[in-house]
Design a protein around this motif. Structure first.
Motif, PDB file in Angstrom:
ATOM      1  N   ALA A  66       0.840  -1.195   0.000  1.00  0.00           N
ATOM      2  CA  ALA A  66       0.000   0.000   0.000  1.00  0.00           C
ATOM      3  C   ALA A  66       0.874   1.243   0.000  1.00  0.00           C
ATOM      4  O   ALA A  66       2.047   1.197   0.379  1.00  0.00           O
ATOM      5  CB  ALA A  66      -0.916   0.003   1.218  1.00  0.00           C
ATOM      6  N   GLY A  67       0.290   2.360  -0.443  1.00  0.00           N
ATOM      7  CA  GLY A  67       0.997   3.643  -0.410  1.00  0.00           C
ATOM      8  C   GLY A  67       2.148   3.700  -1.406  1.00  0.00           C
ATOM      9  O   GLY A  67       2.068   3.159  -2.512  1.00  0.00           O
ATOM     10  N   MET A  68       3.218   4.351  -0.993  1.00  0.00           N
ATOM     11  CA  MET A  68       4.370   4.518  -1.887  1.00  0.00           C
ATOM     12  C   MET A  68       5.025   3.187  -2.232  1.00  0.00           C
ATOM     13  O   MET A  68       5.551   3.030  -3.328  1.00  0.00           O
ATOM     14  CB  MET A  68       5.404   5.475  -1.276  1.00  0.00           C
ATOM     15  N   ALA A  69       4.973   2.225  -1.332  1.00  0.00           N
ATOM     16  CA  ALA A  69       5.512   0.895  -1.652  1.00  0.00           C
ATOM     17  C   ALA A  69       4.749   0.310  -2.839  1.00  0.00           C
ATOM     18  O   ALA A  69       5.341  -0.341  -3.714  1.00  0.00           O
ATOM     19  CB  ALA A  69       5.422  -0.022  -0.439  1.00  0.00           C
ATOM     20  N   ALA A  70       3.442   0.559  -2.881  1.00  0.00           N
ATOM     21  CA  ALA A  70       2.623   0.085  -4.005  1.00  0.00           C
ATOM     22  C   ALA A  70       3.003   0.805  -5.292  1.00  0.00           C
ATOM     23  O   ALA A  70       3.150   0.180  -6.343  1.00  0.00           O
ATOM     24  CB  ALA A  70       1.135   0.289  -3.696  1.00  0.00           C
ATOM     25  N   PHE A  71       3.166   2.123  -5.209  1.00  0.00           N
ATOM     26  CA  PHE A  71       3.589   2.868  -6.394  1.00  0.00           C
ATOM     27  C   PHE A  71       4.941   2.361  -6.898  1.00  0.00           C
ATOM     28  O   PHE A  71       5.129   2.149  -8.095  1.00  0.00           O
ATOM     29  CB  PHE A  71       3.685   4.370  -6.101  1.00  0.00           C
ATOM     30  N   ARG A  72       5.902   2.187  -5.982  1.00  0.00           N
ATOM     31  CA  ARG A  72       7.235   1.722  -6.404  1.00  0.00           C
ATOM     32  C   ARG A  72       7.146   0.359  -7.071  1.00  0.00           C
ATOM     33  O   ARG A  72       7.814   0.109  -8.086  1.00  0.00           O
ATOM     34  CB  ARG A  72       8.192   1.700  -5.220  1.00  0.00           C
ATOM     35  N   ALA A  73       6.321  -0.543  -6.525  1.00  0.00           N
ATOM     36  CA  ALA A  73       6.161  -1.875  -7.127  1.00  0.00           C
ATOM     37  C   ALA A  73       5.559  -1.768  -8.522  1.00  0.00           C
ATOM     38  O   ALA A  73       6.019  -2.428  -9.463  1.00  0.00           O
ATOM     39  CB  ALA A  73       5.301  -2.757  -6.227  1.00  0.00           C
ATOM     40  N   LEU A  74       4.538  -0.919  -8.671  1.00  0.00           N
ATOM     41  CA  LEU A  74       3.909  -0.726  -9.985  1.00  0.00           C
ATOM     42  C   LEU A  74       4.904  -0.127 -10.969  1.00  0.00           C
ATOM     43  O   LEU A  74       5.073  -0.627 -12.081  1.00  0.00           O
ATOM     44  CB  LEU A  74       2.676   0.161  -9.855  1.00  0.00           C
ATOM     45  N   TRP A  75       5.550   0.956 -10.571  1.00  0.00           N
ATOM     46  CA  TRP A  75       6.505   1.617 -11.462  1.00  0.00           C
ATOM     47  C   TRP A  75       7.640   0.681 -11.869  1.00  0.00           C
ATOM     48  O   TRP A  75       8.099   0.731 -13.006  1.00  0.00           O
ATOM     49  CB  TRP A  75       7.083   2.857 -10.794  1.00  0.00           C
ATOM     50  N   ALA A  76       8.074  -0.184 -10.952  1.00  0.00           N
ATOM     51  CA  ALA A  76       9.178  -1.105 -11.260  1.00  0.00           C
ATOM     52  C   ALA A  76       8.807  -2.114 -12.345  1.00  0.00           C
ATOM     53  O   ALA A  76       9.682  -2.654 -13.019  1.00  0.00           O
ATOM     54  CB  ALA A  76       9.628  -1.832  -9.991  1.00  0.00           C
ATOM     55  N   THR A  77       7.495  -2.357 -12.535  1.00  0.00           N
ATOM     56  CA  THR A  77       7.057  -3.316 -13.565  1.00  0.00           C
ATOM     57  C   THR A  77       6.917  -2.670 -14.937  1.00  0.00           C
ATOM     58  O   THR A  77       6.706  -3.364 -15.923  1.00  0.00           O
ATOM     59  CB  THR A  77       5.700  -3.959 -13.191  1.00  0.00           C
ATOM     60  N   MET A  78       7.019  -1.333 -14.974  1.00  0.00           N
ATOM     61  CA  MET A  78       6.774  -0.599 -16.215  1.00  0.00           C
ATOM     62  C   MET A  78       8.074   0.044 -16.708  1.00  0.00           C
ATOM     63  O   MET A  78       8.611   0.933 -16.032  1.00  0.00           O
ATOM     64  CB  MET A  78       5.698   0.461 -15.975  1.00  0.00           C
ATOM     65  N   PRO A  79       8.582  -0.400 -17.863  1.00  0.00           N
ATOM     66  CA  PRO A  79       9.882   0.076 -18.327  1.00  0.00           C
ATOM     67  C   PRO A  79      10.092   1.591 -18.300  1.00  0.00           C
ATOM     68  O   PRO A  79      11.134   2.050 -17.857  1.00  0.00           O
ATOM     69  CB  PRO A  79       9.965  -0.458 -19.754  1.00  0.00           C
TER      70      PRO A  79
END
Length: 119
Positions: A66-79
């Motif tokens: 959740a939160g920024m950890a979720a954003f970082r996980a999402l962003w890490a999957t997108m080149p």
């Protein structure tokens, strides 16, 4: 990347919806295994819609972030977004980004969500 990443977001929030639409279009264009779930799917995540509306949630590798950890996980999957996952994960930036999201952005968006829910 072969495992699906799932994103649970507040589809009633215009800011959230706009941002997620950007990610969705990019994920579709690049054939990324990312699924986007709206608040009505919160129960599938073991959350109430109210809990889900408080911040972005990402399911990845068998855990919910959740939160920024979720954003970082999402962003890490997108080149094209990986650089942002890295930058916001730097030791000096990470606590500031987490603080800004958890204590400024998320509460503002959640309060706006509550106002939209009033009859």
């Amino acid at each position: 990347m072969t495992q699906e990443t799932r994103v649970l977001y507040n589809d009633t929030c215009p800011v959230c919806r706009f941002e997620i639409d950007v990610y969705r279009r990019r994920a579709q264009a690049e054939g990324l295994p990312i699924r986007f779930d709206a608040l009505d799917r919160a129960g599938d995540w073991g959350l109430t819609p109210d809990q889900a509306a408080r911040s972005l949630h990402v399911w990845q590798d068998g855990r919910v972030l959740a939160g920024m950890a979720a954003f970082r996980a999402l962003w890490a999957t997108m080149p094209r977004w990986r650089w942002l996952a890295r930058v916001t994960g730097w030791p000096v930036i990470r606590p500031l980004a987490d603080l800004a999201y958890e204590h400024v952005a998320a509460p503002i968006l959640y309060r706006a969500h509550l106002r939209r829910q009033r009859p």
